[in-house]
Design a protein around this motif. Sequence first.
Motif, PDB file in Angstrom:
ATOM      1  N   UNK A 104       0.843  -1.201   0.000  1.00 42.44           N
ATOM      2  CA  UNK A 104       0.000   0.000   0.000  1.00 42.44           C
ATOM      3  C   UNK A 104       0.876   1.249   0.000  1.00 42.44           C
ATOM      4  N   UNK A 105       0.870   2.001   1.116  1.00 49.15           N
ATOM      5  CA  UNK A 105       1.601   3.270   1.154  1.00 49.15           C
ATOM      6  C   UNK A 105       2.987   3.144   1.773  1.00 49.15           C
ATOM      7  N   UNK A 106       3.424   1.950   2.091  1.00 45.52           N
ATOM      8  CA  UNK A 106       4.726   1.776   2.737  1.00 45.52           C
ATOM      9  C   UNK A 106       5.522   0.699   1.986  1.00 45.52           C
ATOM     10  N   UNK A 107       6.803   0.578   2.372  1.00 39.90           N
ATOM     11  CA  UNK A 107       7.665  -0.478   1.828  1.00 39.90           C
ATOM     12  C   UNK A 107       8.163  -1.327   2.995  1.00 39.90           C
ATOM     13  N   UNK A 108       7.887  -2.635   2.940  1.00 37.19           N
ATOM     14  CA  UNK A 108       8.365  -3.563   3.966  1.00 37.19           C
ATOM     15  C   UNK A 108       9.762  -4.068   3.595  1.00 37.19           C
ATOM     16  N   UNK A 109      10.693  -3.959   4.544  1.00 34.76           N
ATOM     17  CA  UNK A 109      12.066  -4.422   4.348  1.00 34.76           C
ATOM     18  C   UNK A 109      12.333  -5.573   5.321  1.00 34.76           C
ATOM     19  N   UNK A 110      12.762  -6.729   4.805  1.00 24.20           N
ATOM     20  CA  UNK A 110      12.991  -7.919   5.633  1.00 24.20           C
ATOM     21  C   UNK A 110      14.345  -8.524   5.286  1.00 24.20           C
ATOM     22  N   UNK A 111      15.034  -9.042   6.306  1.00 26.09           N
ATOM     23  CA  UNK A 111      16.284  -9.768   6.056  1.00 26.09           C
ATOM     24  C   UNK A 111      16.490 -10.843   7.115  1.00 26.09           C
ATOM     25  N   UNK A 112      17.294 -11.840   6.724  1.00 26.93           N
ATOM     26  CA  UNK A 112      17.555 -13.010   7.572  1.00 26.93           C
ATOM     27  C   UNK A 112      19.060 -13.244   7.612  1.00 26.93           C
ATOM     28  N   UNK A 113      19.584 -13.524   8.805  1.00 27.22           N
ATOM     29  CA  UNK A 113      20.989 -13.926   8.924  1.00 27.22           C
ATOM     30  C   UNK A 113      21.054 -15.356   9.454  1.00 27.22           C
ATOM     31  N   UNK A 114      22.036 -16.114   8.953  1.00 24.96           N
ATOM     32  CA  UNK A 114      22.264 -17.469   9.460  1.00 24.96           C
ATOM     33  C   UNK A 114      23.272 -17.471  10.597  1.00 24.96           C
ATOM     34  N   UNK A 115      24.166 -16.489  10.604  1.00 21.38           N
ATOM     35  CA  UNK A 115      25.143 -16.371  11.685  1.00 21.38           C
ATOM     36  C   UNK A 115      25.641 -14.941  11.731  1.00 21.38           C
ATOM     37  N   UNK A 116      26.094 -14.514  12.908  1.00 24.74           N
ATOM     38  CA  UNK A 116      26.659 -13.181  13.088  1.00 24.74           C
ATOM     39  C   UNK A 116      27.835 -13.278  14.053  1.00 24.74           C
ATOM     40  N   UNK A 117      28.846 -12.456  13.806  1.00 24.24           N
ATOM     41  CA  UNK A 117      29.982 -12.400  14.713  1.00 24.24           C
ATOM     42  C   UNK A 117      30.451 -10.952  14.820  1.00 24.24           C
ATOM     43  N   UNK A 118      30.495 -10.454  16.060  1.00 25.79           N
ATOM     44  CA  UNK A 118      30.892  -9.061  16.326  1.00 25.79           C
ATOM     45  C   UNK A 118      30.031  -8.071  15.553  1.00 25.79           C
ATOM     46  N   UNK A 119      28.756  -8.412  15.358  1.00 24.73           N
ATOM     47  CA  UNK A 119      27.855  -7.556  14.587  1.00 24.73           C
ATOM     48  C   UNK A 119      27.236  -6.502  15.505  1.00 24.73           C
ATOM     49  N   UNK A 120      27.612  -5.236  15.298  1.00 23.14           N
ATOM     50  CA  UNK A 120      27.119  -4.151  16.145  1.00 23.14           C
ATOM     51  C   UNK A 120      25.721  -3.715  15.722  1.00 23.14           C
ATOM     52  N   UNK A 121      25.563  -3.323  14.447  1.00 24.95           N
ATOM     53  CA  UNK A 121      24.250  -2.845  14.017  1.00 24.95           C
ATOM     54  C   UNK A 121      24.124  -2.925  12.496  1.00 24.95           C
ATOM     55  N   UNK A 122      22.858  -2.836  12.035  1.00 25.99           N
ATOM     56  CA  UNK A 122      22.534  -2.748  10.612  1.00 25.99           C
ATOM     57  C   UNK A 122      22.086  -1.327  10.296  1.00 25.99           C
ATOM     58  N   UNK A 123      22.398  -0.876   9.097  1.00 21.31           N
ATOM     59  CA  UNK A 123      21.901   0.405   8.594  1.00 21.31           C
ATOM     60  C   UNK A 123      21.165   0.153   7.288  1.00 21.31           C
ATOM     61  N   UNK A 124      19.932   0.678   7.195  1.00 17.62           N
ATOM     62  CA  UNK A 124      19.192   0.593   5.936  1.00 17.62           C
ATOM     63  C   UNK A 124      19.418   1.889   5.178  1.00 17.62           C
ATOM     64  N   UNK A 125      19.896   1.751   3.941  1.00 19.72           N
ATOM     65  CA  UNK A 125      20.157   2.918   3.104  1.00 19.72           C
ATOM     66  C   UNK A 125      19.265   2.860   1.868  1.00 19.72           C
ATOM     67  N   UNK A 126      18.874   4.062   1.399  1.00 14.28           N
ATOM     68  CA  UNK A 126      17.959   4.162   0.256  1.00 14.28           C
ATOM     69  C   UNK A 126      18.479   5.214  -0.715  1.00 14.28           C
ATOM     70  N   UNK A 127      18.255   4.954  -2.013  1.00 18.76           N
ATOM     71  CA  UNK A 127      18.624   5.958  -3.017  1.00 18.76           C
ATOM     72  C   UNK A 127      17.552   6.010  -4.086  1.00 18.76           C
ATOM     73  N   UNK A 128      17.513   7.154  -4.768  1.00 19.48           N
ATOM     74  CA  UNK A 128      16.687   7.257  -5.954  1.00 19.48           C
ATOM     75  C   UNK A 128      17.476   6.785  -7.155  1.00 19.48           C
ATOM     76  N   UNK A 129      17.081   7.256  -8.313  1.00 18.59           N
ATOM     77  CA  UNK A 129      17.753   6.810  -9.532  1.00 18.59           C
ATOM     78  C   UNK A 129      19.110   7.469  -9.730  1.00 18.59           C
ATOM     79  N   UNK A 130      19.481   8.389  -8.824  1.00 14.22           N
ATOM     80  CA  UNK A 130      20.801   9.017  -8.938  1.00 14.22           C
ATOM     81  C   UNK A 130      21.892   8.188  -8.269  1.00 14.22           C
ATOM     82  N   UNK A 131      21.527   7.105  -7.561  1.00 17.39           N
ATOM     83  CA  UNK A 131      22.511   6.244  -6.929  1.00 17.39           C
ATOM     84  C   UNK A 131      23.090   6.799  -5.650  1.00 17.39           C
ATOM     85  N   UNK A 132      22.542   7.875  -5.107  1.00 17.65           N
ATOM     86  CA  UNK A 132      23.055   8.496  -3.886  1.00 17.65           C
ATOM     87  C   UNK A 132      22.335   7.889  -2.681  1.00 17.65           C
TER      88      UNK A 132
END
Length: 758
Positions: free
Chosen positions: A593-621
């Motif tokens: 509808x009016x939103x975008x759902x973002x989902x991800x799965x990890x099988x293992x992590x080591x020393x993982x502090x945080x995730x950052x979700x980044x978005x760009x338009x068609x300019x690649x920024x």
Amino acid sequence: MLTKERPIIPVFFAAAGTVLCLTLNSNDDCLSSIQVNGVVSTDFTDNSSGQVNMSSADPDAIFLMQGTFSAIQNDGTFNYRTFDGRVLGAIQSRGDFQPFSVAGNNGGERISRIHPDLICLAQNTGGGSTEFYQYYLASEDHSNTQHNLLMNIFDMPGTWVLGTGSNTINEVPICGDSFTVTEGVTHGEWTGESNVDWFNCANWENYAVPDSTTDVIINTDTPDKNCDIDIDTYSATAARYGNVAYCNNLTIQGPSTGDDKKLIIEANNMNLLKVNGNLTISGYGLLDMDDGNPGSLDGTLQIKGNWDNQVGEAQFEEGNGSIEFNGDIQQQISANGAAEIFYNLEVDNSAGVLLNDDIEVGGITGALTLTDGVITTGSQKVYVTNISAASAITGYSESSYVNGNLRRKILSNGTYPFPVGDGTTTGNYKRMNVIASGLDLSGSPDYLEVKVESFTESGNDIDANLVATQSGSLLTNALESGLWTVTPSNSTISAGTWGAQLYVQNISNLSASDDNKFTVLKRTTGSTDYADWDSFDDDGTSIPSENTAGRIYDSGDGYAEKTGFTSFSELIIAKSPVVLPINLLDFSAQVNNDVVNLDWITLSEENNNYFTIERSGTDGDFKEIARIQGADNSNDKLYYNHIDKKPLQGCSYYRLKQTDYDETSTYSKPVTIYFNHMTNENKVYYSNENRQLHLYLNNNGNNNVQIYSSDGKMIYSSPLSDNDTSTISVSDLNLSKGVYIVKVFSNTETTSTKFVVY
């Protein structure tokens, strides 16, 4: 040779073909004379009467020997000679036979090596007290082939007569007769005159069982002769030969038509034939190692020369037998264009084995044993049909593997070693394991064929073209010293997945400093562009946790592991300059509808502090829109999600950035969505996942599409159909990384948007 109570043992040398007659005098334990070709010899005179003393009180004996004597030596007390050879026969005067190995009255040893073939020439008196010698009948043939004359010696009842204890020298006339050999014998030629026993000397033309220097020929066309030859340790005479059959070159042949001429090595896994030279099967020759009992092992054949089956696979019945190649120079296997089938096959030859035809090994429970030496296949292959993952191939190492094509029949689950290489030195060994996980290929049987090669970067096959990432980290170096190709029995996978373990041994530019930085890449077989290498980490593949097997060099014994593949092709090891920190199974974006759902799965992590979700338009920024805390360390499958409540209008891209506690970061591949609530207009967006432009048209007709580079140069133009949707494959346009503009023209509007090729 006459042994006497003297320091020096007298020796008389007789040439081959010499006829010796010993004239006995029973009354005084003497030899009346020893005649050589009918002439009394004085070399053996022992007393004043010209006779040889054969006293029963002393261990006096005459030995007929074959060999050489040394010069006279002295041990400080006695002169003596040493003997190197074998004893063919002996006559002694004492009641109990004293072998040559027992010391005589004056020291020294009489080394007895009575040859087992003497059974064919044995002289048995019958045991009567007055019957103590035999002699050849004057009426019998004295001129014939060597084989027939030997046969007369063997035929005791028909050609010999018993002498008595009288002083009448009945045998004197025969000692003066001459024997004429009209034709020699072929040593090692089978006649089968007695039975089917290899160890029976009466079955060979020269009445001698072959040894390791004898070339053996099995080819008899005589109907009443035995054509099946049995090497069996249950033979009455096998023990005389150490229960082992020997020969040099072995030829099993026959006429162009007729019954098979068989050599049988079966029924007992102790039955052993050692071929010191080449094995040749031709005509109607047949090597039979099958006793018909699938539950028992059959015999063994060891060969030092070439295997040349000139007829085809049908003339070798492998049964449950074992073939061992143990020569000193490279051996060859040929089967007249057919695939030669072996049950157990062992290679124990440092010079290796060369295939001129395919071979199959293993049957249901047999095995390929690689003890020493490399099998070089060329364009041929080794096919291991035993489906046991662990026991079908054993003993492999850097000094014994398959240089070329190795095919294995597989089950749906298991880890199957493929000990392959791309040469014949220890540095060419490049093993691979295939991990089957519920795998089912279309059709039957299921098999995989593996080969490995090295190559040199050139053209588009260069690191500069690599775009593959693992868990967001760009892989910058593909290691070209190992390129594995996996070819399935059927490219369609009906169920399950598979994985690869590519061993790091002999892979250049890789060391312990690369731990956790290398992984497996895959691309279409035959590709010549590094841009085609892919980690497939967006398609459900996974790698092990950090610092575990499959991620570490392990002093050169490690491997790169990846599982979850759903197709077969080429594989390579590639590495990143940074540690691949998380095992990301999936990252996806979906308009809701009016939103975008973002989902991800990890099988293992080591020393993982945080995730950052980044978005760009068609300019690649790309810009950060959210930050989510990581799990620190985990070996469990973890699920994450975020909702973008203010998505960009039109085409946009999302990527996931992962940051360790040391601030090291890696990125996922970008995913593409198109968000637009306006209606009745053309919509265009580019998907990096499948490298396609997606066009949604308003059906106003006369649609046309044009693509421009960032500097305004038109690089593509084409009319479009009036369908509601259309796609353009960017891969077909060979577009390099960068920003492009796409314009769609119709009767009523023009739509223009940018897209980015990563």
